[in-house]
Design a protein around this motif. Sequence first.
Motif, PDB file in Angstrom:
ATOM      1  N   ILE A   1      15.339 -31.366   1.027  1.00 29.09           N
ATOM      2  CA  ILE A   1      14.478 -30.202   1.221  1.00 29.09           C
ATOM      3  C   ILE A   1      14.519 -29.297  -0.019  1.00 29.09           C
ATOM      4  O   ILE A   1      13.499 -28.771  -0.463  1.00 29.09           O
ATOM      5  CB  ILE A   1      14.885 -29.424   2.495  1.00 29.09           C
ATOM      6  N   GLU A   2      15.693 -29.147  -0.607  1.00 25.83           N
ATOM      7  CA  GLU A   2      15.796 -28.348  -1.825  1.00 25.83           C
ATOM      8  C   GLU A   2      14.986 -29.001  -2.951  1.00 25.83           C
ATOM      9  O   GLU A   2      14.318 -28.331  -3.727  1.00 25.83           O
ATOM     10  CB  GLU A   2      17.277 -28.200  -2.226  1.00 25.83           C
TER      11      GLU A   2
ATOM     12  N   TYR B   1      10.205 -29.075  -6.522  1.00 25.68           N
ATOM     13  CA  TYR B   1       8.995 -29.733  -6.997  1.00 25.68           C
ATOM     14  C   TYR B   1       7.768 -28.863  -6.735  1.00 25.68           C
ATOM     15  O   TYR B   1       6.894 -28.721  -7.581  1.00 25.68           O
ATOM     16  CB  TYR B   1       8.819 -31.095  -6.317  1.00 25.68           C
ATOM     17  N   ALA B   2       7.725 -28.300  -5.546  1.00 28.02           N
ATOM     18  CA  ALA B   2       6.589 -27.443  -5.215  1.00 28.02           C
ATOM     19  C   ALA B   2       6.516 -26.260  -6.175  1.00 28.02           C
ATOM     20  O   ALA B   2       5.440 -25.863  -6.626  1.00 28.02           O
ATOM     21  CB  ALA B   2       6.700 -26.961  -3.765  1.00 28.02           C
TER      22      ALA B   2
ATOM     23  N   ASN C   1       5.014 -43.799  -2.685  1.00 25.96           N
ATOM     24  CA  ASN C   1       5.703 -44.754  -3.553  1.00 25.96           C
ATOM     25  C   ASN C   1       6.690 -44.061  -4.472  1.00 25.96           C
ATOM     26  O   ASN C   1       7.555 -44.695  -5.055  1.00 25.96           O
ATOM     27  CB  ASN C   1       4.690 -45.513  -4.415  1.00 25.96           C
ATOM     28  N   ASN C   2       6.519 -42.769  -4.605  1.00 27.07           N
ATOM     29  CA  ASN C   2       7.459 -41.988  -5.395  1.00 27.07           C
ATOM     30  C   ASN C   2       8.481 -41.374  -4.455  1.00 27.07           C
ATOM     31  O   ASN C   2       8.182 -40.425  -3.739  1.00 27.07           O
ATOM     32  CB  ASN C   2       6.686 -40.904  -6.168  1.00 27.07           C
ATOM     33  N   SER C   3       9.687 -41.915  -4.461  1.00 30.13           N
ATOM     34  CA  SER C   3      10.679 -41.476  -3.475  1.00 30.13           C
ATOM     35  C   SER C   3      11.106 -40.031  -3.706  1.00 30.13           C
ATOM     36  O   SER C   3      11.821 -39.461  -2.894  1.00 30.13           O
ATOM     37  CB  SER C   3      11.893 -42.392  -3.496  1.00 30.13           C
ATOM     38  N   ASN C   4      10.657 -39.428  -4.818  1.00 31.65           N
ATOM     39  CA  ASN C   4      10.988 -38.030  -5.075  1.00 31.65           C
ATOM     40  C   ASN C   4       9.822 -37.071  -4.806  1.00 31.65           C
ATOM     41  O   ASN C   4       9.956 -35.873  -5.027  1.00 31.65           O
ATOM     42  CB  ASN C   4      11.424 -37.857  -6.531  1.00 31.65           C
ATOM     43  N   SER C   5       8.687 -37.615  -4.333  1.00 34.36           N
ATOM     44  CA  SER C   5       7.552 -36.715  -4.097  1.00 34.36           C
ATOM     45  C   SER C   5       7.887 -35.745  -2.959  1.00 34.36           C
ATOM     46  O   SER C   5       8.778 -36.016  -2.148  1.00 34.36           O
ATOM     47  CB  SER C   5       6.293 -37.512  -3.748  1.00 34.36           C
TER      48      SER C   5
END
Lengths: 317, 474
Positions: free
Chosen positions: A16-17, A22-23, A79-83
């Motif tokens: 969540i962090e 990213y946001a 597909n981007n596990s960090n999105s």
Amino acid sequence: MLSRVANSIYWINRYIERAENYARFIGVNANLALDTANIPDAMQWMPLVATTADEELYKDIYGEPSQEDIFNFLTFDNNNSNSVYACVMNARENARTIRENISIEMWEHINGFYHNVRDTANKKQEILPNPREFLKSVVQGSQLLSGIEDSTISHTEGWHFGKLGRFLERADKTARLLDVKYFILLPSLDEVGSVLDLIQWSAVLKSVSAFMMYRRKYGQLLPNKIVEFLILDKDFPRSVYYCTASAQVMLKNILRTHRSSVKNPAMQKLAMLNSELYYTNTKEIMKFGMHEYIDRLQTIINEVNDEIHEMFFAVKD
Amino acid sequence: MTLDSYNTEGFFDEMFTSDHQLKTGYVPFVNYIKHLTIEDLAHKQVAAEHSLMALGITFNVYSAEGGTERIMPLDIIPRIIEGREWDRLSDGLTQRIKALNLFIHDVYNQQQVFKDDVVPKSLIESSKCFLKPCIGLEPPKSIWCHITGTDLIRDQHGVMRVLEDNLRCPSGVSYMLENREILKRTFPKILDETQVRPINGYTISLREMLEHIADKPSPNIVVLTPGIYNSAYFEHAYLALQMGVELVQNSDLVVKNGYVNMRTTKGLKRVDVIYRRIDDTFLDPLTFNPDSLLGVPGIFEVYKRGRVALANAPGTGVADDKVIYAYVPKLIKYYLGEEAIIPNVDTYLCENELDRQYALDNIADLVVKEANEAGGYGMLIGPKASKQEHDDFRKKILANPRNYIAQPTIQLSRVPSLATDKIEGRHVDLRPYILYGKEIVITPGGLTRVALRKGSLVVNSSQGGGSKDTWVLY
């Protein structure tokens, strides 16, 4: 507590962090892009992908950089596990498996958070022209979770693991952001101190909500002061030092309930890092090399994560 | 609204006598709803469903899209059982569980029941649920079936009968508990006036039972779940939470130094009692199904040495075999010297030539069941099936007679239920929950399952079934 449960709480908070950071990055960059319309997408947006260290994956999926593709990649791409989407989904999956260990409010919030992101992903074309509100809701979703955890969960082992995950993730993200500005956006010498340079520095500060706090403390926008503020500040809750020092407190609280665990490699690494950050200054950091220094910070943070994993989550038979 | 126009349509009704007299237990309820319109009731119904969702008592329906959670529909009109009738049922269930427990112990130990020709030995040896590794086992306190959810039905003459024994991890108890919580919000005043016995001691009794079989002070108890993809996952989590014990998955457990341990942040911690919600044959890949990914390797050996207690004990399923079911009244007589208080449903064992012929000739009127299936699977309801299906089942029976039983189609009793814009009768069964620890504890009530589709006799939630709160009076 069960290792699996501790692991899940730790990762719920890290994910969540991460989504929140990213946001923030995306939101500020979108705003910055409006001020720097003459800069091509590749130069404006690719550094953001560099922040998340997923350049290769991006190139595999999308090829050439474009604002829209990068926005999608960072925000909604499964597909981007960090999105953002993947992070919130992973946090929810973790929460699902430990529902009996978290408060109802916490579960309802994470579940609602996930549905908001998923619903938005399904109509992403609609929000693309103006993603500001959505990105803000992601940041607030993360902040709200933090508040719910603080006020509905006993501040015992599980809560401490959650905070530990939060602070380590945040320390890592602040360091990465700084690295991108310094290493990738490095202006040619004659642009140092130019308006563009300062706009970019303000953007870095805004990415971590540090603009106002920085202004209040230093007034003038000076790159080495900004570095000092984001790495070494003792009071700003997103500075690297503040986060790693808080992580150490959390780890200490966890270890307090364990017998025979004073000399633990994770604790050792964190404590050494913190005393260094406490006593060093920007001059020494610059002498070491800004990029090299941040690289080292990130390596240590990763090692701390690995040690925590070894010690608490991957309990040997 | 009134129930003056309610028609029992010739079925046995739980609320009305055959000459349309209101049964006394329902008087406060019917007096109360006199002041309501059908819309008021529908509104209460919607509110109840929202509360269920919010309480999180849901079951999983998995799809590619990541899964959805559904509630089991709750019909807010309660099913009421008079105190005197309940006490008799309770005696009958106690008697039945005692006998079944003695039988299971006998099957895996002395096998006196075969030597005395009460049950043919061949039946047991051909049962899928007979577990050879359990031979010679002595579970803690000689209790095998700690948790049972017996299915009862009431036939067209008003006689309560046992339909199935369900000695293997019966589910649904969380619905029973939550349904009452919802009805407390829906009809607080009537619950009070009707004088209903409480059910919320269940999780306390469950914990006490699990402590009892541990045989040590403050044992470490866990609930073992197959994981979040199991349809009853929320029940597992709910029971662990209510009892204040850990909910574990197989990956949390490991056998080390002759004991079962759970992996904690402080290292391995010994586990003394496991309320396991995974099937016998998945428990231990070393002893049973080697392909099981849900089990804990080596756990059976620890269990055999008496170093961990399992509820229910592995092997109890042998008494769940529907062919064995037919012998239960005999078993009660044999072990306890008593007549069965609650009768069975008449059962034709297709293995016996005469029974088989009867089943084949009358298949259109009978219900045919596979000996080891549950949850409404592997079943034929003769009157509702096509000629083709009748023929298919005839072939199945002839191919493997041991695996089939036939029973008359029972017109289950009905309870008035909320249809869209009126109240109509719907068929119900009843699953009380029985705990066997220091003593046998039966929670007054149980899960009343209701076939919400008009005319349907199938109460399974996977096939349009819902549930009702069950009120047992003092």
